[in-house]
Design an enzyme around this catalytic site. Sequence first.
Site, short mmCIF file in Angstrom:
data_model
loop_
_atom_site.label_atom_id
_atom_site.label_comp_id
_atom_site.label_asym_id
_atom_site.label_seq_id
_atom_site.Cartn_x
_atom_site.Cartn_y
_atom_site.Cartn_z
N ASP A 1 -6.44 -3.93 10.85
CA ASP A 1 -5.30 -3.03 11.01
C ASP A 1 -5.20 -2.62 12.46
OD1 ASP A 1 -4.35 0.08 9.21
OD2 ASP A 1 -3.19 -1.37 10.38
N CYS B 1 0.82 -1.21 0.00
CA CYS B 1 0.00 0.00 0.00
C CYS B 1 0.85 1.26 0.00
CB CYS B 1 -0.90 0.01 1.23
SG CYS B 1 -2.27 1.17 1.11
#
Length: 224
Positions: free
Chosen positions: A137, A16
């Site tokens: 996360d 990412c």
Amino acid sequence: MGLLTYSPNRTRVKICGLKTPVDIDAAVAAGVDAVGFVFYPSSVRAVTPNIAAALIPRLPTGVDAVGLVVNASRAQFEAIRATCSITLWQFHGDETPAQCEELAAGDPWMRAARVGKDFAFDDFSLQYGHADAFLLDALVEGYGGGGVPFDWQGIPQTWAKENAPRVVLSGGLNAHNVGEAISRLHPCAVDVSSGVEITRGVKDPALMSQFVEAVRAADAKTPI
Ligand SMILES: O=C(O)c1ccccc1NCC(=O)[C@H](O)[C@H](O)COP(=O)(O)O
């Protein structure tokens, strides 16, 4: 094959926060299944829709272009959709299930769970049951990209087993700890940003390759 193609011994990989052609080419060379574009202006990894539009054609067929938003307005979201070919949305703010479904409008989407102490996993998966995946996360300032893992032992074993095919594990992963994460949770995919950077926001091709190699090594240890 895309990020959300589940195979118990072929953990998918998303990297990412890519911003340059060099980043993209290095991630593709490393063998990723998805790259994430951060459309959150406050992030050091943020790109504009036009930048993402210029980068996405460098992705081979089958590698997902993940569009990451944080509490984007409808106008902001539609501007991204109109400008670049996102194949998977990642809602990483405070978006409600209804907001996610309305914005995604039939496109594949995943919802980030920012996992703090006593996170209610069952409530989350019930609320966001229509998501194609849950990106687990760490709970960090600035919504994400914090480079710190959350307590994987806090994930209920039954929940982890039931939801493994649609879990993307994230938060503080790197080449040194991703093997343990895979052996514990056997997620569909893993996601990394800080762990493949030499300094915040600057990706390193060698760290990208090392991360994917560590995932492959962990997969090789997974009984078929
Ligand atoms: O990456 C960012 O800067 C970011 C900013 C705001 C919301 C989400 C963000 N990233 C989301 C991701 O998918 C990251 O890969 C994920 O949070 C893991 O990051 P890291 O712990 O640095 O590997």
